[in-house]
Write an enzyme that holds these catalytic residues in place. Sequence first.
Site, PDB file in Angstrom:
ATOM      1  N   LYS A 107      38.775  -6.263 -40.973  1.00 57.16           N
ATOM      2  CA  LYS A 107      39.886  -6.499 -41.886  1.00 57.16           C
ATOM      3  C   LYS A 107      40.452  -7.921 -41.725  1.00 57.16           C
ATOM      4  CE  LYS A 107      40.201  -2.481 -44.059  1.00 57.16           C
ATOM      5  NZ  LYS A 107      41.212  -1.457 -43.867  1.00 57.16           N
ATOM      6  N   ARG A 117      36.813   4.258 -38.594  1.00 55.14           N
ATOM      7  CA  ARG A 117      35.904   3.902 -39.691  1.00 55.14           C
ATOM      8  C   ARG A 117      35.460   2.462 -39.504  1.00 55.14           C
ATOM      9  NH1 ARG A 117      36.297   1.518 -44.792  1.00 55.14           N
ATOM     10  NH2 ARG A 117      35.020   2.471 -46.454  1.00 55.14           N
TER      11      ARG A 117
END
Length: 285
Positions: free
Chosen positions: A224, A258
Site C-alpha cells: 500500500k 491479504r
Amino acid sequence: MKPVIYKRSYRCGSTELTLGGRTLIMGILNVTPDSFSDGGLWTDPERAVQHALQMAAEGADIIDIGGESTRPGHQPVAAEEELARVLPVIESIHRAAPHLVLSIDTYKAEVARQALQAGAHIINDVWGAKADPQMAAVAAQADCPVILMHNRRDRNYQDLLSDMTEDLNGSIQLALAAGVKRDNIILDPGIGFAKDHTENLQVMTGLGRLTELGYPVLLATSRKKFIRTILNLPAEDVVEGTAATVAFGIAQGCQIVRVHDIASIKRTVDMCDAMLYAGSPRLRE
C-alpha cells in the site's frame, strides 16, 4: 494486553477453513489491466491458474480474485466486464484445484452471486455491503463468509476510530438484517481507503480496538501507498514494509492477512503465530 482471537469454522466446498489456531493468508489475484502493482499480469486464465496454484503452494489459504481495480483514481467497470474477467479464472482454478478456497473481491451483488455459483466461497466487499443494496442478501442466501471493509465517500472524520467503528457497525447491521449469520461476518479496516497517510498509521495503531468489536479482522496492507511513502520505494520492493505491518497487525489480533508476496509473508506469519499462541491469546467463540 493479550489480543482477542475468534474461533470460527467455515465450510468452503470440500475444505474447512478454520480461524483460531493460526493466522490465515489470503493471496491476491488481480485479473485487471490497471491494478496498482500487478495490473495486467494475470488476465490470461491459464496464467492466473498457475499463479493461484503457486500461491497455494507457498502457503496461501485463500485466493482472492478481483476483476475491478479499486486503487485511487480507478475507472469503474460494468458488471458484465467484471464477470467476463473473473468467471473464466474462477472456473479454471476450481477445475484445476477444487480444494482451494476462493474469494471474490467485488462490491457488485450480481458479480458476487455468479462468482459463488462458479466456485468462489467468500465475498470480499470493499464497500461493506453499502454500495449494492442486494449484496447482503446474496451473502445470506449463499450462507457464505462475507468480508465487510470500511470505506466511505465523506472523509470528514470527527474522530477516526470512533467514526470507523460506527461505519463498520452500519455494515454489520445491514448484513444481519438481510439474514447473514453473525459467525459469517469478517471485518476489514480498509487501509488505504478513504484515509490519508496519517490516518492509515492511526488505524494501524488502533487495530486492537477494532478486533474488540466481536468479529475476526482481516488486514490488507500489502504494497500500500503509506508503506511505499515511508520507505520511498516502488511497490515491488516493499515486502519488508508489508511484513512489518503484518506482524504489527497479528500482534493486535488480526486473523487474516491479504498479501501479494506469499512465501516471504508466510515466514513472517509463522514466526508471529509461534509467539502469539505461545502467549495464550484470549480466545472467543
